[in-house]
Enzyme design. Structure first.
Site, mmCIF file in Angstrom:
data_model
loop_
_atom_site.group_PDB
_atom_site.id
_atom_site.type_symbol
_atom_site.label_atom_id
_atom_site.label_comp_id
_atom_site.label_asym_id
_atom_site.label_seq_id
_atom_site.Cartn_x
_atom_site.Cartn_y
_atom_site.Cartn_z
ATOM 1 N N GLU A 13 -11.269 7.231 1.388
ATOM 2 C CA GLU A 13 -12.128 6.321 1.751
ATOM 3 C C GLU A 13 -11.927 6.733 3.211
ATOM 4 O O GLU A 13 -13.124 6.055 4.660
ATOM 5 C CB GLU A 13 -11.267 5.439 1.647
ATOM 6 C CG GLU A 13 -10.848 4.638 0.477
ATOM 7 C CD GLU A 13 -10.393 3.873 -0.024
ATOM 8 O OE1 GLU A 13 -10.550 3.253 -1.290
ATOM 9 O OE2 GLU A 13 -9.345 3.966 0.643
ATOM 10 N N GLU A 177 -3.485 -2.967 -2.301
ATOM 11 C CA GLU A 177 -3.280 -3.574 -1.008
ATOM 12 C C GLU A 177 -4.074 -4.702 -0.024
ATOM 13 O O GLU A 177 -2.625 -5.026 0.375
ATOM 14 C CB GLU A 177 -3.655 -2.517 -0.087
ATOM 15 C CG GLU A 177 -3.368 -0.974 -1.012
ATOM 16 C CD GLU A 177 -4.119 -0.442 -2.175
ATOM 17 O OE1 GLU A 177 -3.746 0.725 -2.628
ATOM 18 O OE2 GLU A 177 -5.953 -0.331 -1.872
ATOM 19 N N ASP A 200 -14.959 1.910 -10.551
ATOM 20 C CA ASP A 200 -14.650 1.389 -11.678
ATOM 21 C C ASP A 200 -14.336 -0.068 -12.368
ATOM 22 O O ASP A 200 -14.275 -1.413 -11.679
ATOM 23 C CB ASP A 200 -13.780 2.131 -12.102
ATOM 24 C CG ASP A 200 -12.176 1.544 -11.486
ATOM 25 O OD1 ASP A 200 -10.658 0.970 -12.394
ATOM 26 O OD2 ASP A 200 -12.000 1.933 -10.588
#
Length: 230
Positions: A13, A177, A200
């Site tokens: 990321e 998170e 996913d």
């Protein structure tokens, strides 16, 4: 917006966001690397937190204390809970909840945190601005939706857990998170928003899918950010 903090959890990321940063320089705070730069003349401080709620909360507070950011964006990958979401789709959080926080023994709802509540709402203007930026993409090949995001210290793989979280909270996706970052921002009164791209869907084997599509999810998030900040 003056100084904007961007928090990601993973290297994949970080790499995609760093690609759209200009005039990058790096600073170390504790053992964390903070990347300072610009996106369309907006001052950006980008940092990788590591996976999980404690890592995310720690980095959020370090970012706020050291860089006095005006707002915080958390971006990254997530697992789909809503059956209508596909790989690469974007979810912009309206509010977040910690699905694994449980003091129901004391007559509170699942996810309720003392002094905070259960759902933590993102800044409404940020949500709408990012949504409008995203849906303006021409020839859009993926869905952009807003809704609830669930966070927990579990990489969700079990279909039964997926169904349980979806039924309980009606969250569109699950990650590890966002709600921790939201909690720190809420307590520190910093406007924030969480943006997730689907990598996913929990199905018993989705760790393989995640590894395959985390880069795509990261690129989608970077594209949304670039368009929002221009």
């Amino acid at each position: 917006m003056k100084d904007i903090g961007i928090i990601v959890a993973m290297k994949e990321e970080l790499i995609e966001i760093a690609k759209i940063l200009e005039d990058i320089r790096t600073e170390q705070k504790y053992d964390l690397a903070f990347f300072k730069g610009k996106i369309h003349n907006k001052n950006i401080i980008l940092v990788e937190s590591g996976v999980g709620k404690v890592n995310a909360a720690r980095v959020t507070q370090v970012l706020i204390d050291n860089y006095k950011v005006d707002s915080i964006l958390n971006v990254g990958a997530a697992g789909a809970l809503d059956p209508n979401l596909n790989i690469g789709d974007i979810v912009i959080a309206e509010k977040l909840i910690q699905h694994d926080f449980d003091i129901t023994a004391f007559n509170h709802n699942k996810g309720y945190i003392t002094g905070v509540g259960d759902y933590i709402e993102c800044d409404k203007s940020l949500v709408e601005d990012i949504l409008n930026s995203a849906i303006d993409i021409e020839d859009i090949a993926f869905k952009v939706e807003k809704g609830i995001i669930a966070t927990g210290d579990i990489f969700c793989t079990e279909i039964s857990m997926k169904n349980k979280i979806y039924a309980k909270f009606r969250a569109k996706c699950v990650e590890m998170e966002g709600a921790a970052i939201a909690q720190v921002c809420y307590l520190d009164k910093i406007p924030f928003v969480v943006i997730r791209s689907i990598s996913d869907s929990p199905n018993g084997n989705n760790a393989v899918t995640f590894d395959e599509f985390v880069e795509l999810a990261s690129k989608r998030c970077a594209d949304i950010l670039r368009r929002f900040l221009q």
